[in-house]
Design a protein around this motif. Sequence first.
Motif, PDB file in Angstrom:
ATOM      1  N   ALA A   1       8.771   2.820   4.405  1.00 60.38           N
ATOM      2  CA  ALA A   1       7.780   2.074   5.183  1.00 60.38           C
ATOM      3  C   ALA A   1       6.369   2.370   4.679  1.00 60.38           C
ATOM      4  CB  ALA A   1       7.910   2.423   6.661  1.00 60.38           C
ATOM      5  N   ARG A   2       6.079   3.632   4.371  1.00 57.31           N
ATOM      6  CA  ARG A   2       4.758   3.993   3.845  1.00 57.31           C
ATOM      7  C   ARG A   2       4.508   3.341   2.493  1.00 57.31           C
ATOM      8  NH1 ARG A   2       5.944   9.193   5.599  1.00 57.31           N
ATOM      9  NH2 ARG A   2       6.422   9.819   3.451  1.00 57.31           N
ATOM     10  N   LEU A   3       5.527   3.378   1.626  1.00 53.51           N
ATOM     11  CA  LEU A   3       5.402   2.785   0.296  1.00 53.51           C
ATOM     12  C   LEU A   3       5.124   1.289   0.387  1.00 53.51           C
ATOM     13  CD1 LEU A   3       5.717   3.057  -2.823  1.00 53.51           C
ATOM     14  CD2 LEU A   3       8.148   2.525  -2.483  1.00 53.51           C
ATOM     15  N   ALA A   4       5.886   0.593   1.219  1.00 53.97           N
ATOM     16  CA  ALA A   4       5.699  -0.859   1.363  1.00 53.97           C
ATOM     17  C   ALA A   4       4.328  -1.173   1.937  1.00 53.97           C
ATOM     18  CB  ALA A   4       6.804  -1.431   2.256  1.00 53.97           C
ATOM     19  N   ALA A   5       3.858  -0.361   2.878  1.00 52.85           N
ATOM     20  CA  ALA A   5       2.535  -0.580   3.473  1.00 52.85           C
ATOM     21  C   ALA A   5       1.433  -0.336   2.446  1.00 52.85           C
ATOM     22  CB  ALA A   5       2.353   0.332   4.680  1.00 52.85           C
ATOM     23  N   GLU A   6       1.596   0.692   1.616  1.00 51.16           N
ATOM     24  CA  GLU A   6       0.584   1.015   0.597  1.00 51.16           C
ATOM     25  C   GLU A   6       0.518  -0.062  -0.489  1.00 51.16           C
ATOM     26  OE1 GLU A   6       1.664   4.854  -0.853  1.00 51.16           O
ATOM     27  OE2 GLU A   6       1.182   5.866   1.039  1.00 51.16           O
ATOM     28  N   LEU A   7       1.684  -0.519  -0.926  1.00 49.82           N
ATOM     29  CA  LEU A   7       1.722  -1.505  -2.008  1.00 49.82           C
ATOM     30  C   LEU A   7       1.387  -2.919  -1.542  1.00 49.82           C
ATOM     31  CD1 LEU A   7       4.931  -0.331  -3.930  1.00 49.82           C
ATOM     32  CD2 LEU A   7       2.539   0.074  -4.551  1.00 49.82           C
ATOM     33  N   LYS A   8       1.505  -3.151  -0.244  1.00 52.24           N
ATOM     34  CA  LYS A   8       1.299  -4.476   0.356  1.00 52.24           C
ATOM     35  C   LYS A   8       2.426  -5.462   0.023  1.00 52.24           C
ATOM     36  CE  LYS A   8      -2.574  -3.262   2.194  1.00 52.24           C
ATOM     37  NZ  LYS A   8      -2.556  -2.866   3.623  1.00 52.24           N
ATOM     38  N   LYS A   9       2.951  -5.367  -1.196  1.00 49.94           N
ATOM     39  CA  LYS A   9       4.078  -6.221  -1.579  1.00 49.94           C
ATOM     40  C   LYS A   9       4.901  -5.489  -2.631  1.00 49.94           C
ATOM     41  CE  LYS A   9       5.162 -10.936  -3.094  1.00 49.94           C
ATOM     42  NZ  LYS A   9       4.592 -12.236  -3.494  1.00 49.94           N
ATOM     43  N   ALA A  10       6.180  -5.343  -2.380  1.00 47.78           N
ATOM     44  CA  ALA A  10       7.040  -4.607  -3.311  1.00 47.78           C
ATOM     45  C   ALA A  10       8.388  -5.303  -3.432  1.00 47.78           C
ATOM     46  CB  ALA A  10       7.239  -3.176  -2.839  1.00 47.78           C
ATOM     47  N   GLU A  11       8.853  -5.424  -4.662  1.00 45.30           N
ATOM     48  CA  GLU A  11      10.163  -6.036  -4.910  1.00 45.30           C
ATOM     49  C   GLU A  11      11.184  -4.949  -5.227  1.00 45.30           C
ATOM     50  OE1 GLU A  11      12.498  -9.226  -7.809  1.00 45.30           O
ATOM     51  OE2 GLU A  11      10.393  -8.765  -8.189  1.00 45.30           O
ATOM     52  N   PHE A  12      12.362  -5.075  -4.626  1.00 45.06           N
ATOM     53  CA  PHE A  12      13.472  -4.160  -4.866  1.00 45.06           C
ATOM     54  C   PHE A  12      14.661  -4.986  -5.347  1.00 45.06           C
ATOM     55  CE2 PHE A  12      10.707  -2.267  -1.782  1.00 45.06           C
ATOM     56  CZ  PHE A  12      10.727  -0.904  -2.053  1.00 45.06           C
ATOM     57  N   ALA A  13      15.463  -4.395  -6.198  1.00 45.02           N
ATOM     58  CA  ALA A  13      16.646  -5.103  -6.705  1.00 45.02           C
ATOM     59  C   ALA A  13      17.802  -4.133  -6.864  1.00 45.02           C
ATOM     60  CB  ALA A  13      16.336  -5.772  -8.033  1.00 45.02           C
ATOM     61  N   ALA A  14      19.004  -4.641  -6.674  1.00 48.02           N
ATOM     62  CA  ALA A  14      20.209  -3.848  -6.912  1.00 48.02           C
ATOM     63  C   ALA A  14      20.686  -4.103  -8.339  1.00 48.02           C
ATOM     64  CB  ALA A  14      21.294  -4.235  -5.917  1.00 48.02           C
TER      65      ALA A  14
ATOM     66  N   ILE B   1       9.442  -6.991   0.047  1.00 48.23           N
ATOM     67  CA  ILE B   1       8.885  -6.523   1.323  1.00 48.23           C
ATOM     68  C   ILE B   1       7.367  -6.635   1.241  1.00 48.23           C
ATOM     69  CG2 ILE B   1       8.686  -4.606   2.938  1.00 48.23           C
ATOM     70  CD1 ILE B   1      11.318  -3.507   1.758  1.00 48.23           C
ATOM     71  N   SER B   2       6.789  -7.401   2.149  1.00 46.82           N
ATOM     72  CA  SER B   2       5.328  -7.579   2.188  1.00 46.82           C
ATOM     73  C   SER B   2       4.793  -7.039   3.508  1.00 46.82           C
ATOM     74  CB  SER B   2       4.959  -9.059   2.055  1.00 46.82           C
ATOM     75  OG  SER B   2       5.483  -9.597   0.854  1.00 46.82           O
ATOM     76  N   ALA B   3       3.728  -6.255   3.429  1.00 41.08           N
ATOM     77  CA  ALA B   3       3.093  -5.745   4.635  1.00 41.08           C
ATOM     78  C   ALA B   3       2.143  -6.798   5.189  1.00 41.08           C
ATOM     79  CB  ALA B   3       2.342  -4.453   4.320  1.00 41.08           C
ATOM     80  N   ASP B   4       2.191  -7.002   6.502  1.00 45.21           N
ATOM     81  CA  ASP B   4       1.315  -7.971   7.169  1.00 45.21           C
ATOM     82  C   ASP B   4       0.835  -7.331   8.466  1.00 45.21           C
ATOM     83  OD1 ASP B   4      -0.035 -10.263   7.867  1.00 45.21           O
ATOM     84  OD2 ASP B   4       1.727 -11.264   8.685  1.00 45.21           O
TER      85      ASP B   4
END
Length: 200
Positions: A70-83, A98-101
């Motif tokens: 949650a902290r990482l996504a909030a700091e980056l504002k937008k983060a892509e993850f892939a399997a 995941i985008s923080a709003d």
Amino acid sequence: MTMRKRLLSAAERAAKYLIFAALFASFLFIGWRIATKGDYVEHEKAQCEAFAVSAALTAADALLENEALARLAAELKKAEFAADHMKMPGNNVISVTISADGDDFIIKSKAASGWNSRSPQSAEFELRLTPGGISYGSEVDRNRAARVIAAGKSAVKPDKAKEQIFTFPHERPCPAPFTAIPAKTRELSEEAVFVLIPER
């Protein structure tokens, strides 16, 4: 007729039979592919749908359970993850953005058929994670999520050895990946499909 001619004649007959058998098998295979294409396409669509929806739900669960994520996504504002599609059943390609709003997170997921699909399909899903819970953009999306959640609860017990790690793509180091486990269900399609379940 000499022995040599008899052998040549027998070899020619055998070659003709083999060619005929190969052609017959080819026609049978082509006919089978045509006859089963409709069911195959429906299964591919159902599998992509199941992966897209369950990936978004799994990411939402991970954000609630994993403070580092949650902290990482909030700091980056937008983060892509892939399997890793090579470890995913059917080589399906799955990604989650995941985008923080403000205090919320908008989660968008995509799933596509693997490289070995004979009829590639894809699906997308979006939800909003708020301090009060999950909200959806439409009643249709709410129903899509409800179906996948119900299917996940009745799915065959997942094998933890098949854990899937969602991390930054292109081998970039990710300080807070999240995991999911594929579980097989027959609730979403005539033929069994996989859904992703948060690891507990």
